[in-house]
Motif scaffolding. Structure first.
Motif, PDB file in Angstrom:
ATOM      1  N   UNK A  89       6.457  -8.844   3.042  1.00  0.00           N
ATOM      2  CA  UNK A  89       6.812  -7.447   2.544  1.00  0.00           C
ATOM      3  C   UNK A  89       7.921  -6.924   2.497  1.00  0.00           C
ATOM      4  N   UNK A  90       8.530  -6.094   1.880  1.00  0.00           N
ATOM      5  CA  UNK A  90       9.927  -5.508   1.955  1.00  0.00           C
ATOM      6  C   UNK A  90       9.853  -4.455   3.140  1.00  0.00           C
ATOM      7  N   UNK A  91      11.233  -4.167   3.423  1.00  0.00           N
ATOM      8  CA  UNK A  91      11.304  -3.131   4.526  1.00  0.00           C
ATOM      9  C   UNK A  91      10.747  -1.950   4.344  1.00  0.00           C
ATOM     10  N   UNK A  92      10.975  -1.392   3.008  1.00  0.00           N
ATOM     11  CA  UNK A  92       9.923  -0.521   2.336  1.00  0.00           C
ATOM     12  C   UNK A  92       8.728  -0.326   2.714  1.00  0.00           C
ATOM     13  N   UNK A  93       8.118  -1.513   2.090  1.00  0.00           N
ATOM     14  CA  UNK A  93       6.606  -1.629   2.222  1.00  0.00           C
ATOM     15  C   UNK A  93       6.171  -1.585   3.759  1.00  0.00           C
ATOM     16  N   UNK A  94       6.923  -2.436   4.548  1.00  0.00           N
ATOM     17  CA  UNK A  94       6.427  -2.453   5.862  1.00  0.00           C
ATOM     18  C   UNK A  94       6.447  -0.895   6.753  1.00  0.00           C
ATOM     19  N   UNK A  95       7.382  -0.249   6.396  1.00  0.00           N
ATOM     20  CA  UNK A  95       7.470   1.186   6.599  1.00  0.00           C
ATOM     21  C   UNK A  95       6.181   2.079   6.001  1.00  0.00           C
ATOM     22  N   UNK A  96       6.074   1.817   4.825  1.00  0.00           N
ATOM     23  CA  UNK A  96       5.120   2.403   4.163  1.00  0.00           C
ATOM     24  C   UNK A  96       3.894   2.154   4.753  1.00  0.00           C
ATOM     25  N   UNK A  97       3.537   0.990   5.094  1.00  0.00           N
ATOM     26  CA  UNK A  97       2.217   0.783   5.533  1.00  0.00           C
ATOM     27  C   UNK A  97       1.917   1.535   6.976  1.00  0.00           C
ATOM     28  N   UNK A  98       2.982   1.476   7.788  1.00  0.00           N
ATOM     29  CA  UNK A  98       2.957   2.122   9.132  1.00  0.00           C
ATOM     30  C   UNK A  98       2.705   4.014   9.008  1.00  0.00           C
ATOM     31  N   UNK A  99       3.471   4.248   7.876  1.00  0.00           N
ATOM     32  CA  UNK A  99       3.407   5.786   7.480  1.00  0.00           C
ATOM     33  C   UNK A  99       1.940   5.824   7.008  1.00  0.00           C
ATOM     34  N   UNK A 100       1.537   5.133   6.372  1.00  0.00           N
ATOM     35  CA  UNK A 100      -0.003   5.419   5.547  1.00  0.00           C
ATOM     36  C   UNK A 100      -1.045   5.386   6.740  1.00  0.00           C
ATOM     37  N   UNK A 101      -0.786   4.559   7.789  1.00  0.00           N
ATOM     38  CA  UNK A 101      -1.581   4.396   8.588  1.00  0.00           C
ATOM     39  C   UNK A 101      -1.730   5.312   9.751  1.00  0.00           C
TER      40      UNK A 101
END
Ligand SMILES: Nc1ncnc2c1ncn2[C@@H]1O[C@H](COP(=O)(O)OP(=O)(O)OP(=O)(O)O)[C@@H](O)[C@H]1O
Ligand SMILES: [Mg+2]
Length: 239
Positions: free
Chosen positions: A94-106
Motif C-alpha cells: 500500500x502507498x504511504x497515504x493508504x498506510x496512514x489512512x488505515x491507521x486514521x480510520x482505525x
C-alpha cells in the motif's frame, strides 16, 4: 506543569538477572529525553516496562497522573503511549497515504475530516511528496518515518523510540532529529529516545539519562553528561 510520565522505584528481574533497579524518572509534556548506556544497561527493558510489553517486578508508572502499571499494551496505546519497533509494521504493497489512512480510520472510525488528518500526518513525517509511493519502495529512513506516522495517526502523545536511526544514512539520521524536535516543539509530543549514535544525541540537544547496570547513573544536559567522568568510565570513554 504536571509530568506526562512519572516512574517511581521501577525494577525488573529476569530470574536472577536484574535488568532495571529502583528507577525514578520524570518527563514533562513536550519534553524529549535521550537515554544512553552500554549494551545490556537495561534501556530496552525500561521502555518495555513503560509500553506494557514487560511487567515490572517493583515500582509504578504514572501516565498523566494515573497509574498505568497494570494496564495492557493496547490500553496504554489507546491512552497515547506509543512504542515504535525497529521493524516497521507497514502494509508493504500500500502507498504511504493508504498506510496512514488505515491507521486514521482505525483510531477515529466515527469522526470526520479523515483526509485532512492523513495529509497532516504525512506532512509531519516529511512524506507529503511521497504520499503515492508504495511503502516497499520507500527508503529505510522513510519507512521508519512512516512508522512514526502510524503512531501519530493513532493519537500518540508519548513516543517511545528504541534506536530509531539504526541503519539510516547520515542525512536520514539528521532529518530524524529535526522531525522529533518539531513533533515536540510544534505539537507538544513527548519522546523517550534510546540511541547509541552519540552524534545524534548531541545534535538532539535534549536532557540525557544514562543507564548503567539497570540504574540511573547520571541525568543532565548532553554537555554535562558527556563531561561526567562516571559516564566516560562506563560508556563514552570506551568508544
Ligand atoms: N526477556 C528477557 N529475558 C531474560 N533476560 C533479559 C530479557 N530481556 C533483557 N534481558 C537482559 O536484561 C539486561 C538488560 O537488557 P536490555 O535489552 O534492556 O539492555 P539494553 O540497554 O537495551 O542493551 P542494548 O544496548 O544492547 O540494546 C541484559 O542483561 C539482557 O540480557
Ligand atoms: Mg536495547
Amino acid at each position: 506543569m504536571s509530568p506526562i510520565l512519572a516512574v517511581q522505584g521501577l525494577g525488573k528481574r529476569f530470574q536472577g538477572l536484574v535488568a532495571n533497579t529502583d528507577i525514578a524518572f520524570t518527563l514533562q509534556p513536550g519534553e524529549i529525553r535521550s537515554i544512553i548506556g552500554p549494551n545490556g544497561a537495561g534501556k530496552t527493558t525500561f521502555i518495555s516496562l513503560i509500553s506494557g510489553h514487560l511487567t515490572p517486578t517493583t515500582g509504578r508508572i504514572l501516565y498523566k497522573g494515573s497509574d498505568v502499571t497494570g494496564l495492557s499494551v493496547a490500553r496504554r496505546a489507546q491512552l497515547g503511549i506509543a512504542r515504535k519497533f525497529q521493524t516497521p509494521s507497514l502494509f508493504d504493497s500500500l502507498s504511504a497515504y493508504e498506510n496512514i489512512e488505515l491507521a486514521v480510520l482505525r483510531s477515529r472510525p466515527r469522526s470526520r475530516g479523515h483526509a485532512a488528518r492523513i495529509g497532516e500526518v504525512l506532512e509531519l513525517v516529511r512524506l507529503a511528496d511521497q504520499r503515492h509511493a508504495v511503502a516497499k519502495h520507500l527508503s529505510h529512513g522513510q519507512r521508519q518515518w512512516l512508522e512514526i506516522g502510524l503512531l501519530l495517526a493513532n493519537n500518540a502523545e508519548l513516543l517511545l523510540l528504541d534506536e530509531p536511526t539504526a541503519g539510516m544514512t547520515a542525512e536520514e539520521t539528521h532529518a530524524t532529529g529535526i522531525l522529533v524536535r518539531s513533533l515536540a516543539r510544534e505539537f507538544g509530543l513527548s519522546a523517550i529516545i534510546i540511541e547509541h549514535d552519540i552524534n545524534f544525541i548531541r545534535d538532539l540537544d535534549a536532557p540525557v539519562t544514562v543507564l548503567h547496570l539497570g540504574r540511573v547513573l547520571v541525568e543532565g544536559s548532553f554537555a554535562a553528561v558527556a563531561a561526567d567522568p562516571r559516564v566516560r568510565d562506563v560508556y563514552l570513554g570506551n568508544g
